[in-house]
Design a protein around this motif. Structure first.
Motif, PDB file in Angstrom:
ATOM      1  N   GLY A 164      -5.080  53.377  28.829  1.00  0.00           N
ATOM      2  CA  GLY A 164      -4.720  52.830  27.476  1.00  0.00           C
ATOM      3  C   GLY A 164      -5.866  53.526  26.408  1.00  0.00           C
ATOM      4  O   GLY A 164      -5.577  53.876  25.540  1.00  0.00           O
ATOM      5  N   GLY A 165      -7.113  53.559  27.378  1.00  0.00           N
ATOM      6  CA  GLY A 165      -8.356  53.751  26.382  1.00  0.00           C
ATOM      7  C   GLY A 165      -8.251  55.471  25.982  1.00  0.00           C
ATOM      8  O   GLY A 165      -8.350  55.655  24.762  1.00  0.00           O
ATOM      9  N   TYR A 196      -7.848  47.357  19.445  1.00  0.00           N
ATOM     10  CA  TYR A 196      -6.968  47.825  20.890  1.00  0.00           C
ATOM     11  C   TYR A 196      -7.559  47.255  22.024  1.00  0.00           C
ATOM     12  O   TYR A 196      -7.065  46.854  22.969  1.00  0.00           O
ATOM     13  N   ALA A 197      -8.893  47.690  22.110  1.00  0.00           N
ATOM     14  CA  ALA A 197      -9.416  47.395  23.474  1.00  0.00           C
ATOM     15  C   ALA A 197      -9.590  45.931  23.608  1.00  0.00           C
ATOM     16  O   ALA A 197      -9.390  45.322  24.972  1.00  0.00           O
ATOM     17  N   VAL A 233     -13.846  54.369  27.386  1.00  0.00           N
ATOM     18  CA  VAL A 233     -13.203  55.219  27.658  1.00  0.00           C
ATOM     19  C   VAL A 233     -12.513  55.862  26.536  1.00  0.00           C
ATOM     20  O   VAL A 233     -12.383  57.002  26.096  1.00  0.00           O
ATOM     21  N   GLY A 234     -12.077  55.043  25.436  1.00  0.00           N
ATOM     22  CA  GLY A 234     -11.559  55.503  24.230  1.00  0.00           C
ATOM     23  C   GLY A 234     -12.621  55.957  23.288  1.00  0.00           C
ATOM     24  O   GLY A 234     -12.426  57.134  22.853  1.00  0.00           O
ATOM     25  N   ALA A 235     -13.794  55.355  23.239  1.00  0.00           N
ATOM     26  CA  ALA A 235     -15.035  56.219  22.520  1.00  0.00           C
ATOM     27  C   ALA A 235     -15.234  57.238  23.143  1.00  0.00           C
ATOM     28  O   ALA A 235     -15.819  58.240  22.575  1.00  0.00           O
ATOM     29  N   LEU A 236     -15.454  57.476  24.413  1.00  0.00           N
ATOM     30  CA  LEU A 236     -15.710  58.831  25.047  1.00  0.00           C
ATOM     31  C   LEU A 236     -14.886  59.759  24.648  1.00  0.00           C
ATOM     32  O   LEU A 236     -14.997  61.086  24.311  1.00  0.00           O
TER      33      LEU A 236
END
Length: 354
Positions: A164-165, A196-197, A233-236
């Motif tokens: 999801g991320g 979202y997170a 994970v999303g920020a990465l």
């Protein structure tokens, strides 16, 4: 048009490079998963030995000399201390040598940290006991839930959060460009990612916990872990997209899916993995999050500070990079607009004269 011309127009050099990149990711995926998981065997599993008198040292030395070094034994002062160390996740198992001087021993295991490791330990100690004409029984001090086959639910929950991320970050890139135009837009993307997170972390914890009863433990604890994991994970992914463009999505998959998932200790816990994957697993988001999820579910939330710091570091550093790269992009564009013949001058030249 000739076929060669059609081919040239259909497959641009950029598209060809991206296809080659996809091939490289595919081959790395195969290498990583097969390399990590094709031949699991215990290596340096931390085992405490509790024995009467001076027998502990003798048993520890015997276990240390087993072929292939499957165990990393150490002496423990008492059964109570060994049990505490297991619940604190300082050791993986504990051998309680018969205190009455007999030949009936007990091995404390914890299937909550992974069924494959528990089965491997039972096999090793059954062989050891047989070779010494002893018997061994097994006691599970942190059993996996009856609906958590092989203790895998925590790993699959983390995989879902990670997917999801990077998917959310990739969608933001596809819909509005891989590189945000300025720092404000980068901050907005990070804000959307954070929202979202929080939502996906909660829904994942509820599904794995109350809905499916796959994982015991605190739903609030799992929610917090999920939110942090998804955002990290999303920020990465946002940071890599900002630096490398659309190629950043592939790099995020390389770090999280190709390197992170097989080394996370899911299907096979860390002591069952080859050295390379055993070393990188705790430093990557899937491995850190899987460890915390299992601790929340089966080990009273013990031993989670280090992994949470790992996830926090990924989140903070990636967010800072996302904002820094966006600010640099804005400065570069502003400089180009102000140069002679730049974008500002071109727009002015096209403006009709009054």
């Amino acid at each position: 048009m000739r076929f060669a011309d059609e081919l040239k127009n259909a497959v641009t050099p950029r598209a060809a490079l991206l296809v080659l990149g996809a091939l490289a990711l595919q081959l790395l995926f195969i290498t990583s998963y097969v390399g990590a998981l094709h031949h699991p065997e215990p290596r340096d599993v931390k085992v405490a030995v509790v024995a009467p008198g001076g027998a502990a040292e003798k048993f520890t030395e015997q276990l240390r000399k087993l072929p292939g070094s499957p165990l990393d034994p150490r002496v423990s002062d008492s059964e109570a201390a060994a049990r505490d160390d297991m619940l604190n996740r300082d050791i993986d198992a504990a051998l309680l040598v018969d205190p009455k001087g007999g030949t009936s021993d007990t091995l404390l295991v914890a299937s909550g940290q992974g069924g494959s490791e528990t089965r491997a330990l039972e096999q090793v100690f059954t062989g050891v006991a047989k070779s010494q004409q002893r018997t061994v029984t097994f006691e599970d001090v942190a059993p996996a839930s009856a609906k958590d086959a092989n203790g895998l639910s925590s790993f699959y929950l983390v995989v879902g959060w990670c997917v999801g991320g990077y998917l959310c970050a990739a969608i933001l890139a596809i819909s509005a460009g891989a590189r945000p135009a300025n720092g404000k837009r980068a901050a907005i993307r990070l804000g959307v990612m954070a929202l979202y997170a929080v939502v996906s972390g909660l829904l994942g914890a509820v599904i794995a916990g109350p809905v499916l009863n796959a994982l015991p433990g605190s739903v609030l604890g799992l929610w917090g872990l999920g939110a942090l994991t998804v955002f990290a994970v999303g920020a990465l992914t946002l940071a890599l997209q900002g630096i490398f463009g659309v190629v950043g999505i592939g790099l995020a998959i390389l770090i999280i899916v190709i390197a992170g998932n097989p080394s996370a200790g899911g299907a096979f816990p860390g002591p069952m993995l080859p050295g390379f994957w055993q070393a990188i697993g705790p430093a990557l988001p899937p491995g850190a999050a899987t460890w915390v999820a299992r601790s929340i579910a089966y080990f009273k939330g013990n031993s989670i500070t280090g992994p949470l710091l790992v996830l926090t570091a990924w989140a903070v550093v990636s967010s800072a990079l996302t904002l820094a790269v966006a600010s640099r992009v804005k400065s570069s564009r502003a400089g180009a607009d102000n140069e002679p013949g730049g974008a500002t001058e071109v727009r002015s030249a096209r403006t009709p004269l009054g």
